[in-house]
Design a protein around this motif. Structure first.
Motif, PDB file in Angstrom:
ATOM      1  N   SER A 132       0.832  -1.210   0.000  1.00  0.00           N
ATOM      2  CA  SER A 132       0.000   0.000   0.000  1.00  0.00           C
ATOM      3  C   SER A 132       0.858   1.249   0.000  1.00  0.00           C
ATOM      4  CB  SER A 132      -0.924   0.010   1.219  1.00  0.00           C
ATOM      5  OG  SER A 132      -1.827  -1.050   1.156  1.00  0.00           O
ATOM      6  N   TYR A 133       1.908   1.232   0.791  1.00  0.00           N
ATOM      7  CA  TYR A 133       2.820   2.376   0.828  1.00  0.00           C
ATOM      8  C   TYR A 133       3.447   2.590  -0.556  1.00  0.00           C
ATOM      9  CZ  TYR A 133       6.480   5.578   2.089  1.00  0.00           C
ATOM     10  OH  TYR A 133       7.306   6.675   2.136  1.00  0.00           O
ATOM     11  N   LEU A 134       3.943   1.513  -1.128  1.00  0.00           N
ATOM     12  CA  LEU A 134       4.576   1.600  -2.445  1.00  0.00           C
ATOM     13  C   LEU A 134       3.569   2.040  -3.505  1.00  0.00           C
ATOM     14  CD1 LEU A 134       7.140   1.164  -4.112  1.00  0.00           C
ATOM     15  CD2 LEU A 134       6.438  -1.209  -4.406  1.00  0.00           C
ATOM     16  N   GLN A 135       2.357   1.549  -3.412  1.00  0.00           N
ATOM     17  CA  GLN A 135       1.335   1.885  -4.396  1.00  0.00           C
ATOM     18  C   GLN A 135       1.035   3.382  -4.406  1.00  0.00           C
ATOM     19  OE1 GLN A 135      -2.417  -0.246  -4.007  1.00  0.00           O
ATOM     20  NE2 GLN A 135      -2.454  -0.464  -6.229  1.00  0.00           N
ATOM     21  N   GLY A 136       1.090   4.017  -3.259  1.00  0.00           N
ATOM     22  CA  GLY A 136       0.874   5.464  -3.206  1.00  0.00           C
ATOM     23  C   GLY A 136       1.904   6.218  -4.027  1.00  0.00           C
ATOM     24  N   HIS A 137       3.158   5.879  -3.857  1.00  0.00           N
ATOM     25  CA  HIS A 137       4.221   6.521  -4.637  1.00  0.00           C
ATOM     26  C   HIS A 137       4.101   6.154  -6.114  1.00  0.00           C
ATOM     27  CE1 HIS A 137       6.800   8.317  -1.506  1.00  0.00           C
ATOM     28  NE2 HIS A 137       6.219   7.397  -0.738  1.00  0.00           N
TER      29      HIS A 137
END
Length: 99
Positions: A38-43
């Motif tokens: 989820s964190y990576l998907q935001g970026h």
């Protein structure tokens, strides 16, 4: 008014494939994996969308922009060391088939 996609079809497919892989973590991943994805998907969503508007979009350019974005976030202490390592590892894993 939304701008039109200018990126090559191969880049758009790359974005779709990575998006799908990140979405699959929701179905199959642990809580930790879900957090990292989820964190990576935001970026990824921000950088990929910007690049879709550029005719010269490529996997290499996406990687460069993701590395810059993640580095800036890590310098701001958004994640701790182990989580930073996990995010970078997942990014490299997702990008590997396209390099």
């Amino acid at each position: 008014m939304q701008e039109q996609v200018k990126a090559p079809a191969s880049f758009v497919q790359l974005v779709n494939d990575i998006d799908t892989a990140l979405d699959n973590v929701v179905d199959t991943g642990s809580d930790d994996a879900l957090f990292i994805a989820s964190y990576l998907q935001g970026h990824f969503a921000v950088q990929a969308r910007k690049l879709e508007l550029e005719a010269e979009a490529s996997a290499q350019l996406l990687n460069e922009r993701m590395q810059t974005s993640l580095s800036a976030a890590f310098e701001n202490k958004e994640l701790e060391g182990d989580d930073q390592t996990a995010v970078l590892a997942l990014w490299q894993q997702l990008l590997a088939p396209f390099q």
